[in-house]
Design a protein around this motif. Structure first.
Motif, short mmCIF file in Angstrom:
data_model
loop_
_atom_site.label_atom_id
_atom_site.label_comp_id
_atom_site.label_asym_id
_atom_site.label_seq_id
_atom_site.Cartn_x
_atom_site.Cartn_y
_atom_site.Cartn_z
N GLY A 141 0.93 -1.05 0.03
CA GLY A 141 0.15 -0.12 -0.15
C GLY A 141 0.85 1.00 -0.20
N THR A 142 1.61 1.35 1.11
CA THR A 142 2.47 2.71 0.78
C THR A 142 3.13 2.69 -0.15
N ALA A 143 3.73 1.20 -0.99
CA ALA A 143 5.08 1.36 -2.39
C ALA A 143 3.81 2.11 -3.18
N SER A 144 2.45 2.04 -3.61
CA SER A 144 1.45 2.00 -4.44
C SER A 144 1.82 3.81 -5.01
N GLY A 145 1.41 4.45 -3.41
CA GLY A 145 1.73 6.35 -3.72
C GLY A 145 0.20 6.45 -4.41
N ASP A 146 -0.81 5.58 -3.80
CA ASP A 146 -2.37 5.71 -4.24
C ASP A 146 -2.35 6.11 -2.85
N PRO A 147 -3.31 6.55 -2.23
CA PRO A 147 -3.77 6.94 -1.03
C PRO A 147 -5.17 5.88 -0.67
N VAL A 148 -5.38 5.25 -2.16
CA VAL A 148 -6.94 5.16 -1.52
C VAL A 148 -6.56 3.44 -1.79
N CYS A 149 -5.16 2.88 -1.92
CA CYS A 149 -4.95 1.90 -2.65
C CYS A 149 -4.38 1.59 -1.12
N GLU A 150 -3.43 2.51 -0.56
CA GLU A 150 -3.05 2.55 0.84
C GLU A 150 -4.02 2.06 1.82
N GLN A 151 -5.49 2.72 1.56
CA GLN A 151 -5.91 2.58 2.71
C GLN A 151 -6.52 1.41 1.82
N LEU A 152 -7.10 1.12 1.24
CA LEU A 152 -7.51 -0.17 1.35
C LEU A 152 -6.85 -1.82 1.74
N LEU A 153 -5.34 -1.37 1.35
CA LEU A 153 -4.49 -2.70 1.85
C LEU A 153 -3.82 -1.96 3.76
#
Length: 313
Positions: free
Chosen positions: A172-184
């Motif tokens: 999630g952190t590596a994605s750089g996407d706050p939405v992805c990070e929140q989901l993971l």
């Protein structure tokens, strides 16, 4: 001489009150959440094919290559849930608190795959055709428990659930996407609660059968593999993930093996005979793994320094 099935049945019965207590603790701690609330549906649109939408191409993804790789590995790992359910239901049974836990765990794990896949498709982060083909290939391979008996299996899932939590969180952190990070982060929280359940069970197994449990823990720690290791090209993908610092030997030693062993007081237990020998073997293994982890981090930093120097020219 007591046979393994008889010994396993006796241990299942002896640990039943511990399972029930930790099942109740888990149900009290687990917070209901809904995958659809963490998926940016407004970004979605029809793909080409039956609906005649837009074909996928790599430029549509906002994620880096390594973030996509890690998300796909995590998703394909979750996809093998039917095999995992079969394995733990066979070992733990379907009756009493054990059976209730098996089905609850399966239901919670099921939403992880739903949520991650919906995110990836709605954001067009991956090739949907390649993803589906990879899912079919991976699930056709299935998953078979590499360990014997109840204690070895509990030791494995204690480490594995924590490893999965670390992988999801760092992806999630590596994605750089706050939405992805929140989901993971939600997925990782589930995995953490699962780890606590199994770790508490492992601790109870140490109380009941310390030498047997020590032998099991040592065997599992020395031979541990992530459940997704049968994914096609997993070796290459895992190196890419390690080079990005999402999951590597240092994290495996420091954030997975060490915390579990500390919490179950593996190095403080009163042991004898082959139990004590197994602990010495485990200590030597951890020291070697620590050295390997340090060498890997040094090589990775040197590689990154060279890449930065080339980029600056």
């Amino acid at each position: 001489m007591t046979t393994e099935p008889t010994a396993t049945l006796a241990l299942l019965n002896e640990l039943e009150p511990v399972v029930e207590a930790n099942l109740n603790r888990h149900l009290a701690a687990a917070k209901e959440w809904f995958p659809h609330e963490y998926v940016p549906w407004s970004q979605g649109r029809d793909f080409d094919g039956v609906l005649g939408g837009e074909a996928w191409d790599p430029g549509q993804s906002k994620l880096s290559e390594v973030a996509r790789t890690s998300l796909i590995v995590n998703l394909l790992t979750e996809d093998n849930l039917p095999s995992y359910h079969h394995e733990i239901a066979t070992i733990f049974g379907r009756d009493g608190a054990w059976g209730t836990w098996v089905h609850r765990w399966t239901a919670e794990e099921g939403r992880h795959g739903i949520a991650i896949r919906d995110y990836l498709l709605a954001t067009r982060a991956v090739d949907p055709v390649a993803l589906e083909r990879a899912r079919m290939t991976h699930m056709e391979t299935g998953f078979a428990n590499a360990y014997e008996g109840l204690v070895e299996s509990v030791a494995y899932v204690s480490f594995q659930e924590l490893a999965t939590r670390v992988s999801h969180r760092n992806t999630g952190t590596a994605s750089g996407d706050p939405v992805c990070e929140q989901l993971l982060a939600k997925v990782a929280n589930d995995e953490n609660l699962h780890m606590i359940f199994y770790r508490n069970l492992l601790n109870a197994a140490f109380d009941v059968a310390p030498n047997t449990t020590m032998r099991a823990v040592t065997k599992v720690a020395k031979s541990f593999q992530m459940p997704g290791h049968t994914i096609e090209n997993f070796g290459r993908k895992s190196v890419q993930i390690a080079m990005a610092g999402i999951y590597d030997l240092r994290l495996h030693h420091d954030d997975v093996l060490t915390p579990v062993l500390r919490q179950v007081k593996a190095f403080d237990r009163q042991l004898s005979g082959d139990g004590e020998a197994a602990r010495e073997e485990l200590s030597a293994f951890l020291a070697d793994l620590d050295a390997q982890a340090s060498r890997f981090v040094e090589r990775r930093e040197a590689t990154r320094a060279r890449q930065s120097a080339r980029a600056a020219v």
